[in-house]
Structure formats: structure tokens, C-alpha cells
Design an enzyme around this catalytic site. Structure first.
Site, PDB file in Angstrom:
ATOM      1  N   LYS A   1       0.815  -1.224   0.000  1.00 47.34           N
ATOM      2  CA  LYS A   1       0.000   0.000   0.000  1.00 47.34           C
ATOM      3  C   LYS A   1       0.847   1.272   0.000  1.00 47.34           C
ATOM      4  O   LYS A   1       0.450   2.291  -0.555  1.00 47.34           O
ATOM      5  CB  LYS A   1      -0.945   0.001   1.217  1.00 47.34           C
ATOM      6  CG  LYS A   1      -1.978  -1.117   1.185  1.00 47.34           C
ATOM      7  CD  LYS A   1      -2.991  -0.900   0.071  1.00 47.34           C
ATOM      8  CE  LYS A   1      -3.908  -2.086  -0.073  1.00 47.34           C
ATOM      9  NZ  LYS A   1      -4.862  -1.953  -1.175  1.00 47.34           N
TER      10      LYS A   1
ATOM     11  N   GLU B   1      -9.796   6.099   2.689  1.00 47.19           N
ATOM     12  CA  GLU B   1     -10.590   5.022   3.303  1.00 47.19           C
ATOM     13  C   GLU B   1      -9.599   3.913   3.664  1.00 47.19           C
ATOM     14  O   GLU B   1      -8.493   3.857   3.093  1.00 47.19           O
ATOM     15  CB  GLU B   1     -11.602   4.503   2.291  1.00 47.19           C
ATOM     16  CG  GLU B   1     -11.070   3.473   1.314  1.00 47.19           C
ATOM     17  CD  GLU B   1     -10.006   4.019   0.347  1.00 47.19           C
ATOM     18  OE1 GLU B   1     -10.001   5.236   0.084  1.00 47.19           O
ATOM     19  OE2 GLU B   1      -9.181   3.214  -0.123  1.00 47.19           O
TER      20      GLU B   1
ATOM     21  N   SER C   1       1.785  -9.753  -0.566  1.00 47.56           N
ATOM     22  CA  SER C   1       1.407  -8.342  -0.533  1.00 47.56           C
ATOM     23  C   SER C   1       1.675  -7.682   0.816  1.00 47.56           C
ATOM     24  O   SER C   1       1.872  -6.463   0.879  1.00 47.56           O
ATOM     25  CB  SER C   1      -0.072  -8.187  -0.893  1.00 47.56           C
ATOM     26  OG  SER C   1      -0.867  -9.005  -0.034  1.00 47.56           O
TER      27      SER C   1
HETATM   28  C1  LIG Z   1      -1.814  -6.713   2.925  1.00 46.09           C
HETATM   29  C2  LIG Z   1      -2.884  -6.530   1.899  1.00 46.09           C
HETATM   30  N1  LIG Z   1      -2.886  -7.336   0.806  1.00 46.09           N
HETATM   31  C3  LIG Z   1      -3.842  -7.217  -0.139  1.00 46.09           C
HETATM   32  C4  LIG Z   1      -4.854  -6.279  -0.032  1.00 46.09           C
HETATM   33  C5  LIG Z   1      -5.925  -6.244  -1.095  1.00 46.09           C
HETATM   34  O1  LIG Z   1      -5.904  -5.020  -1.759  1.00 46.09           O
HETATM   35  P1  LIG Z   1      -5.486  -4.969  -3.310  1.00 46.09           P
HETATM   36  O2  LIG Z   1      -4.027  -5.287  -3.368  1.00 46.09           O
HETATM   37  O3  LIG Z   1      -5.759  -3.557  -3.716  1.00 46.09           O
HETATM   38  O4  LIG Z   1      -6.325  -5.997  -4.020  1.00 46.09           O
HETATM   39  C6  LIG Z   1      -4.878  -5.409   1.068  1.00 46.09           C
HETATM   40  C7  LIG Z   1      -5.908  -4.367   1.137  1.00 46.09           C
HETATM   41  N2  LIG Z   1      -5.914  -3.539   2.081  1.00 46.09           N
HETATM   42  C8  LIG Z   1      -6.677  -2.311   2.015  1.00 46.09           C
HETATM   43  C9  LIG Z   1      -6.477  -1.505   3.286  1.00 46.09           C
HETATM   44  O5  LIG Z   1      -5.488  -1.789   3.999  1.00 46.09           O
HETATM   45  O6  LIG Z   1      -7.238  -0.600   3.524  1.00 46.09           O
HETATM   46  C10 LIG Z   1      -8.097  -2.558   1.716  1.00 46.09           C
HETATM   47  O7  LIG Z   1      -8.760  -2.985   2.862  1.00 46.09           O
HETATM   48  C11 LIG Z   1      -8.757  -1.384   0.998  1.00 46.09           C
HETATM   49  C12 LIG Z   1      -7.862  -0.302   0.509  1.00 46.09           C
HETATM   50  C13 LIG Z   1      -9.475  -1.958  -0.200  1.00 46.09           C
HETATM   51  C14 LIG Z   1      -3.877  -5.544   2.055  1.00 46.09           C
HETATM   52  O8  LIG Z   1      -3.851  -4.732   3.153  1.00 46.09           O
END
Ligand SMILES: Cc1ncc(COP(=O)(O)O)c(/C=N/[C@H](C(=O)O)[C@@H](O)C(C)C)c1O
Length: 388
Positions: free
Chosen positions: A82, A104, A371
Site C-alpha cells: 500500500k 478510506e 502483498s
Molecule cells: C496486505 C494486503 N494485501 C492485499 C490487499 C488487497 O488489496 P489490493 O491489493 O488492492 O487488491 C490489502 C488491502 N488492504 C486495504 C487496506 O489496507 O485498507 C483494503 O482494505 C482497501 C484499501 C481496499 C492488504 O492490506
């Protein structure tokens, strides 16, 4: 801003002007040498890029199948991919003259990344988070507060991500003069899916170079979990033209695709408009967004990034799913046998890889995008593992 029929900007008139300004500025700034230089310096000296690719040993030996490499986005500063997008958008916003960022978050990783970028760049940070998510991602709530973010818990709707996004957009429309909406995934109205993909594409660019360096050839499979779709498109983008590289997006099957308690819009969704973008989404016959479920908060989202909807229709990417239990088992495997504590989201990609490799020959090569790290998920995972 379309990927085939998918994407676009189906939003209220008031928002169109903001989006057009953002797109214009992005197009103007994105190729400027000093912008790119500022981003690459931050990614190197603050985020700690390039992240390594780590070959699994004990699991690979046990399965006796293909070799698995993990792209270690868990080793970025803040612990997930992120930060790549949050930093770049914050720098862009600052160059646009904005002084305030609104965002968000669901899993809280994006919220922490935005708070981190704002602290570093001296910008005001406001994060909207569903009350349910704040509960299950408490460590990230504490981190956001310590980093100086103003946290707004959202008690409307399902109290998770979808509701937080709606509140964040409402804030943006009200405060557009000084505020940039820092969207956390490759979803939403144009230009966000393009911009977020571009800012996450560093993942695949690095990984493609690293795997060629380590193995002298491209991987047979590249696998990533798909929530909104940013870590996956960031990884896949560098391989889209490598026809022999199979790309697999793994969605959250939750308690099972037939249980109605999942988050797999690319498998069980239909065409609709969600947060301003035409894409596959989970909706009832009246077009109301359905509730979703996943053990991983970051995957607990009813819409798919529009580029993923396009890649599904063209067949360039295969979308599949893994349920809560399989993700948990993979989480435990990595902890116990490879010394890595993965995020529950990332565990979905690993779970699919573990199923896949036993069907592949020894000389096959699999690259998985890890990720993020699981520090945010410790109590959840321990409790869930006790139930297994
Ligand atoms: C460690 C980790 N791996 C995958 C994801 C899935 O988000 P994408 O990579 O955008 O598909 C997330 C998504 N996290 C966001 C967040 O932290 O707020 C999610 O909840 C929203 C931005 C969609 C994540 O934290």
C-alpha cells in the site's frame, strides 16, 4: 479511462470536475523527471525498495513440485504494498497544491501507509474506517493514531470498507479545494485505476528482473490475491506481454462460493457500477451492493478493479478463489516452515500456489506476490487457528 467496456467515471456532476483536474495534473506531472526522481528516491531510501524475492525451501522440498518464489512486499516500510501507492499519490497531491489528504481503509494497511506519507510530507491526514474493521485491525488503528492521522470510524451500513469509501468521497466533495482523496486500490472512477496501477507497477518490474537474474528465465505462473486489485495488477502489469507467463488472481471464497459469504466478484459477480466504475460486482437483483465476507479484511470488498474485469473477459488472467480455511492453513505453513508471517490477504495467494505446485513438474517456476505481513492479523489468526 476504459478497459474495454469497464471503468469510466460514473459519478455525480460535482465530482467530475475534481476527477478531470486530477487526471490533467497526473498526466502533466507523471513523466516529469523531478517527480519521478522524488518518487524513486523515497521508494529506495524510505520504503526500502527493491524488496527481495525469496525462494521457499522446506515447503518446496516437501511438496516435491515446482519452485516457489515470494515477492516480499511484506518487507516494505509499513509492511504492505500500500505504501507504494500512498507515497506517490501524496507527492502528486502536494505538487497539486493540496495540503490535506482523505482516505478510506479496510485492513488498515492503506490507512497506515497514508498516515505515514502525510507525516513524512507534512500534510493533514483524515482516514475513514468501518467500525467493524477498526475492531479486527486494532494494531493498525493504533499505528494510524501515533502517525498523526485523524481517524473517523464509520458506523453506517456494513461498517466495513464500502461504507468508509462513501464517507471519504463525501468528505472530498466538500473539501476539494485543499483536499486530495487518496484511493487505496485500483478501483473507483477514472483516473484512479490507471494511477494506482502505475504506482504499483514497480512490484512487477522489480520481480521480473529479479526472477530472470535468479533463474535465467520467466516464471510459468505469477499469482497474487485480488481485493480491489492493486497488488495484483502491480505485479501482473510487467508480465502482460509475456504470453507464456500464466497470470492467476486469487479471490476470497470466504465460507465458500456457494455459501453467499465470500468476496469473489470476479467469479460470482455481474456487471454493475460501484464507486463510480463499471465492473464485475456483487449485487442483488435491484442493484444493491451485497454484503461480503472474508477472514482477510483487505479482500472483503464487493467490487473488482475494472482492469481485472477486462483481463477476465479477455482470458489473459485466470481468476480463482481460496476459502478462509485454506488461507489460514497457508498462513500457518509459512509461519511454521519458512519463517514468514504473511498477511491473511497474501495467504490466499500462497494457498493457491501450494495447491498448484503439486500438479506441476519439478522444473516449473511459480512467483507469488506476498502483498503484506501478518502483524495486523495476529489475534485474528491465533483465534481462527484454534478453531481449525
Ligand atoms: C496486505 C494486503 N494485501 C492485499 C490487499 C488487497 O488489496 P489490493 O491489493 O488492492 O487488491 C490489502 C488491502 N488492504 C486495504 C487496506 O489496507 O485498507 C483494503 O482494505 C482497501 C484499501 C481496499 C492488504 O492490506
Amino acid at each position: 479511462g476504459f478497459f474495454g467496456q469497464y471503468g469510466g467515471a460514473y459519478v455525480a456532476e460535482t465530482l467530475i470536475r475534481n476527477l478531470e483536474e486530477l487526471y490533467g495534473e497526473y498526466e502533466r506531472i507523471k513523466d516529469e523527471e523531478d517527480f519521478r526522481e522524488e518518487i524513486s528516491q523515497l521508494l529506495k531510501n524510505f520504503v526500502g525498495r527493491p524488496t527481495p524475492i525469496s525462494a521457499l525451501h522446506r515447503i518446496t522440498a516437501e511438496l516435491g513440485g515446482a519452485k516457489i518464489y515470494l515477492k516480499r512486499e511484506d518487507l516494505t516500510h509499513t509492511g504492505a504494498h500500500k505504501i507504494n501507492n500512498a507515497l506517490a499519490q501524496a507527492v502528486l497531491a502536494k505538487r497539486m497544491g493540496k495540503t490535506r489528504i482523505v482516505a478510506e481503509t479496510g485492513a488498515g494497511q492503506h490507512g497506515v501507509a497514508v498516515a505515514t506519507a502525510c507525516s513524512l510530507l507534512g500534510m493533514t491526514c483524515v482516514v475513514y474506517m468501518g467500525a467493524v474493521d477498526a475492531e479486527r485491525q486494532a494494531p493498525n488503528v493504533q499505528r494510524m493514531k501515533l502517525l498523526g492521522a485523524e481517524l473517523h470510524l464509520v458506523h453506517s451500513g456494513q461498517k466495513t470498507l464500502k461504507d468508509a469509501i462513501s464517507e471519504a468521497i463525501r468528505d472530498w466533495i466538500t473539501n476539494v479545494e485543499d483536499t486530495h482523496y487518496l484511493l487505496g486500490s485500483a478501483v473507483g472512477p477514472h483516473p484512479f485505476p490507471n494511477m494506482v496501477r502505475d504506482f504499483q507497477s514497480v512490484i512487477g518490474e522489480e520481480a521480473r528482473e529479479q526472477i530472470l537474474e535468479a533463474e535465467g528465465r520467466l516464471p510459468d505462473y505469477v499469482i497474487a490475491c485480488v481485493g480491489g486489485g492493486s497488488n495484483s495488477i502491480g505485479m501482473f502489469n510487467a508480465f502482460l506481454d509475456d504470453a507464456d507467463v500464466k497470470l492467476v488472481g486469487v479471490q476470497a471464497a470466504g465460507e465458500g462460493l456457494e455459501s453467499g459469504k465470500h468476496a469473489s466478484p470476479l467469479l460470482k459477480g455481474t456487471h454493475g457500477i460501484i464507486q463510480g466504475s463499471l465492473t464485475y460486482m456483487l449485487q442483488d437483483e435491484d442493484g444493491q451492493i451485497l454484503e461480503t465476507h472474508s477472514i482477510a479484511p483487505g479482500l472483503d470488498y464487493p467490487g473488482a478493479g475494472p482492469q481485472h474485469s477486462y483481463l477476465k473477459d479477455t482470458g489473459r488472467v485466470e481468476y480463482t478463489s481460496v476459502n478462509d480455511r485454506e488461507a489460514l492453513m497457508a498462513f500457518e505453513e509459512l509461519c511454521r516452515k519458512e519463517g514468514i508471517l504473511p498477511a491473511l490477504e497474501s495467504s490466499h495467494a500462497v494457498a493457491y500456489a501450494l495447491k498448484l505446485v503439486s500438479q506441476l513438474p519439478k522444473d516449473a517456476l511459480v512467483l507469488v506476490n506476498l502483498s503484506g505481513r501478518g502483524d495486523k492479523d495476529l489475534s485474528q489468526a491465533i483465534a481462527a487457528l484454534e478453531q481449525l
